[in-house]
Design a protein around this motif. Structure first.
Motif, mmCIF file in Angstrom:
data_model
loop_
_atom_site.group_PDB
_atom_site.id
_atom_site.type_symbol
_atom_site.label_atom_id
_atom_site.label_comp_id
_atom_site.label_asym_id
_atom_site.label_seq_id
_atom_site.Cartn_x
_atom_site.Cartn_y
_atom_site.Cartn_z
ATOM 1 N N ALA A 116 78.527 73.171 131.591
ATOM 2 C CA ALA A 116 78.927 74.511 131.987
ATOM 3 C C ALA A 116 80.176 74.410 132.832
ATOM 4 O O ALA A 116 80.369 73.429 133.562
ATOM 5 C CB ALA A 116 77.816 75.206 132.773
ATOM 6 N N GLU A 117 81.024 75.414 132.742
ATOM 7 C CA GLU A 117 82.194 75.484 133.601
ATOM 8 C C GLU A 117 81.758 75.875 135.007
ATOM 9 O O GLU A 117 80.894 76.738 135.184
ATOM 10 C CB GLU A 117 83.170 76.515 133.045
ATOM 11 N N VAL A 118 82.344 75.219 136.002
ATOM 12 C CA VAL A 118 82.069 75.542 137.400
ATOM 13 C C VAL A 118 83.394 75.780 138.113
ATOM 14 O O VAL A 118 84.415 75.175 137.764
ATOM 15 C CB VAL A 118 81.267 74.427 138.111
ATOM 16 N N ALA A 119 83.382 76.664 139.117
ATOM 17 C CA ALA A 119 84.630 77.019 139.788
ATOM 18 C C ALA A 119 84.375 77.279 141.258
ATOM 19 O O ALA A 119 83.312 77.768 141.658
ATOM 20 C CB ALA A 119 85.248 78.258 139.127
ATOM 21 N N ALA A 120 85.364 76.954 142.086
ATOM 22 C CA ALA A 120 85.336 77.229 143.518
ATOM 23 C C ALA A 120 86.759 77.133 144.040
ATOM 24 O O ALA A 120 87.534 76.274 143.596
ATOM 25 C CB ALA A 120 84.431 76.244 144.263
ATOM 26 N N ASN A 121 87.109 77.999 144.972
ATOM 27 C CA ASN A 121 88.425 77.961 145.628
ATOM 28 C C ASN A 121 89.586 77.990 144.637
ATOM 29 O O ASN A 121 90.620 77.352 144.855
ATOM 30 C CB ASN A 121 88.543 76.722 146.520
ATOM 31 N N GLY A 122 89.406 78.700 143.530
ATOM 32 C CA GLY A 122 90.458 78.780 142.532
ATOM 33 C C GLY A 122 90.598 77.551 141.665
ATOM 34 O O GLY A 122 91.559 77.447 140.898
ATOM 35 N N LEU A 123 89.670 76.609 141.758
ATOM 36 C CA LEU A 123 89.683 75.372 140.979
ATOM 37 C C LEU A 123 88.554 75.388 139.968
ATOM 38 O O LEU A 123 87.490 75.976 140.221
ATOM 39 C CB LEU A 123 89.537 74.160 141.906
ATOM 40 N N THR A 124 88.756 74.725 138.846
ATOM 41 C CA THR A 124 87.777 74.747 137.759
ATOM 42 C C THR A 124 87.447 73.326 137.313
ATOM 43 O O THR A 124 88.333 72.493 137.147
ATOM 44 C CB THR A 124 88.316 75.542 136.553
ATOM 45 N N GLY A 125 86.162 73.075 137.103
ATOM 46 C CA GLY A 125 85.691 71.798 136.573
ATOM 47 C C GLY A 125 84.535 72.039 135.616
ATOM 48 O O GLY A 125 84.298 73.172 135.166
ATOM 49 N N ARG A 126 83.811 70.968 135.293
ATOM 50 C CA ARG A 126 82.644 71.075 134.414
ATOM 51 C C ARG A 126 81.491 70.278 134.993
ATOM 52 O O ARG A 126 81.692 69.211 135.586
ATOM 53 C CB ARG A 126 82.974 70.561 133.002
ATOM 54 N N LEU A 127 80.290 70.801 134.776
ATOM 55 C CA LEU A 127 79.057 70.155 135.205
ATOM 56 C C LEU A 127 78.239 69.807 133.973
ATOM 57 O O LEU A 127 78.089 70.640 133.065
ATOM 58 C CB LEU A 127 78.266 71.084 136.129
ATOM 59 N N PHE A 128 77.693 68.582 133.932
ATOM 60 C CA PHE A 128 76.947 68.088 132.780
ATOM 61 C C PHE A 128 75.528 67.706 133.186
ATOM 62 O O PHE A 128 75.312 67.194 134.284
ATOM 63 C CB PHE A 128 77.638 66.846 132.190
ATOM 64 N N TRP A 129 74.581 67.934 132.277
ATOM 65 C CA TRP A 129 73.203 67.529 132.509
ATOM 66 C C TRP A 129 72.533 67.286 131.160
ATOM 67 O O TRP A 129 72.989 67.749 130.124
ATOM 68 C CB TRP A 129 72.448 68.593 133.310
ATOM 69 N N ALA A 130 71.438 66.544 131.185
ATOM 70 C CA ALA A 130 70.715 66.202 129.966
ATOM 71 C C ALA A 130 69.442 67.025 129.862
ATOM 72 O O ALA A 130 68.970 67.617 130.839
ATOM 73 C CB ALA A 130 70.376 64.711 129.962
ATOM 74 N N ASP A 131 68.866 67.064 128.666
ATOM 75 C CA ASP A 131 67.556 67.683 128.502
ATOM 76 C C ASP A 131 66.564 67.023 129.451
ATOM 77 O O ASP A 131 66.556 65.803 129.617
ATOM 78 C CB ASP A 131 67.066 67.519 127.056
ATOM 79 N N GLY A 132 65.741 67.849 130.087
ATOM 80 C CA GLY A 132 64.804 67.342 131.076
ATOM 81 C C GLY A 132 65.281 67.554 132.495
ATOM 82 O O GLY A 132 64.488 67.507 133.432
ATOM 83 N N THR A 133 66.579 67.768 132.674
ATOM 84 C CA THR A 133 67.139 68.131 133.971
ATOM 85 C C THR A 133 67.297 69.645 134.008
ATOM 86 O O THR A 133 67.772 70.238 133.037
ATOM 87 C CB THR A 133 68.508 67.456 134.177
ATOM 88 N N PRO A 134 66.897 70.309 135.097
ATOM 89 C CA PRO A 134 67.030 71.770 135.154
ATOM 90 C C PRO A 134 68.469 72.202 134.962
ATOM 91 O O PRO A 134 69.389 71.599 135.514
ATOM 92 C CB PRO A 134 66.532 72.124 136.562
ATOM 93 N N ALA A 135 68.672 73.245 134.162
ATOM 94 C CA ALA A 135 70.010 73.802 134.015
ATOM 95 C C ALA A 135 70.478 74.354 135.350
ATOM 96 O O ALA A 135 69.675 74.851 136.142
ATOM 97 C CB ALA A 135 70.002 74.907 132.957
ATOM 98 N N PRO A 136 71.756 74.261 135.645
ATOM 99 C CA PRO A 136 72.244 74.808 136.910
ATOM 100 C C PRO A 136 72.039 76.310 136.969
ATOM 101 O O PRO A 136 72.010 76.995 135.959
ATOM 102 C CB PRO A 136 73.731 74.452 136.901
ATOM 103 N N GLY A 137 71.885 76.818 138.177
ATOM 104 C CA GLY A 137 71.570 78.224 138.362
ATOM 105 C C GLY A 137 70.207 78.355 138.994
ATOM 106 O O GLY A 137 69.734 77.483 139.717
ATOM 107 N N ARG A 138 69.520 79.407 138.706
ATOM 108 C CA ARG A 138 68.222 79.649 139.343
ATOM 109 C C ARG A 138 67.187 78.582 138.985
ATOM 110 O O ARG A 138 66.332 78.242 139.789
ATOM 111 C CB ARG A 138 67.696 81.022 138.935
ATOM 112 N N ASP A 139 67.279 78.058 137.748
ATOM 113 C CA ASP A 139 66.290 77.062 137.330
ATOM 114 C C ASP A 139 66.374 75.797 138.161
ATOM 115 O O ASP A 139 65.397 75.058 138.293
ATOM 116 C CB ASP A 139 66.480 76.713 135.850
#
Length: 271
Positions: free
Chosen positions: A17-40
């Motif tokens: 998923a794309e992630v952003a803070a302070n006007g900067l953009t990156g990406r966050l990666f995870w595998a099946d079995g790891t909770p998706a970022p966000g509320r989960d």
């Protein structure tokens, strides 16, 4: 955090998923079995997550094997702004800027407790992320930390990297690193080199109050044993591990041994 195209599959089973803070953009990666970022991911009962942080010019790809070994527990990898084809910032970023980006995007993703695992210049980003949000960083793992006191000039650092690639690395690790350098581009790479070279690793590390593991391959031309031991001794709860038959990109060549050392340090059961 933004999901402009939804969740998507990448890199043999990793979601991103794309992630952003302070006007900067990156990406966050995870595998099946790891909770998706966000509320989960918020309030995850499995304990602190592993967060893997790459060094200058490269991406999550050379951490991919280690990610797979650690993924029995929640594990995330980052592609930081300016690297791996992410949007290039309009100014030079300090290690502190990257540390703030890491801490802020993890918080926005609901990842509230983590073990930071940085490699090479990623060690500098890791230290700064822990200093930015000390209540969230439970432990630090510093792999192949730079810049060794023997290599405090750009030519010496360049020679050390060249010899390591020539003599100690595998063809696959060299391929990943070189292709990532092309994706990063020389302009951004050279923009960040002075930041890496000028970072006061020992002084900043002295402000860390959580357990720290300093780890290197025993053939690493970039991060020597004396330097790594000195860093481990710079914190109240420091330890040092060498992985045999490995160079600077130890996590790619010996991912299982590195994962075992990290789990032993954390106190987690083996897979």
């Amino acid at each position: 955090m933004r999901f402009p195209q939804g969740l998507r599959r990448k890199d043999a089973g990793l979601r991103s998923a794309e992630v952003a803070a302070n006007g900067l953009t990156g990406r966050l990666f995870w595998a099946d079995g790891t909770p998706a970022p966000g509320r989960d991911a918020a309030g995850n009962p499995a304990g602190p997550a592993y967060v893997l942080i790459h060094g200058i010019g490269v991406s999550h790809r050379y951490l991919r094997r280690l990610h797979g070994e650690l993924a029995g527990a929640p594990t995330y990898s980052l592609d930081l702004p300016g690297f791996a084809g992410t949007p290039r910032p309009g100014r030079q970023l300090s290690a502190e800027d990257y540390g703030a980006f890491i801490a802020q995007t993890l918080k926005a993703s609901g990842i509230d407790s983590y073990i930071l695992v940085g490699h090479s210049m990623g060690v500098q980003f890791t230290i700064e992320a822990a200093l930015y949000a000390p209540e969230r960083a439970r432990r630090l793992v510093l792999m192949g930390p730079v810049v060794d006191s023997r290599h405090r000039s750009v030519p010496r650092q360049g020679v050390a990297l060249f010899l390591d690639a020539l003599l100690r690395e595998s063809a696959s690790s060299n391929w990943i690193v070189v292709t990532d350098y092309f994706r990063c581009g020389p302009r951004w790479y050279l923009t960040e080199v002075p930041v890496m070279m000028g970072y006061p690793t020992e002084r900043r590390l002295a402000g860390i109050n959580v357990p720290v593991l300093v780890l290197r391959g025993n053939h690493d031309q970039v991060a020597g044993p004396e330097w790594c031991i000195r860093l481990a001794q710079a914190v109240p709860q420091g330890s040092f591990v060498e992985i045999p038959q490995a160079g600077h990109v130890v996590q790619h060549v010996r991912p299982r041994q590195v994962a075992e050392a990290i789990r032993s340090f954390v106190g987690a059961p083996s897979r």
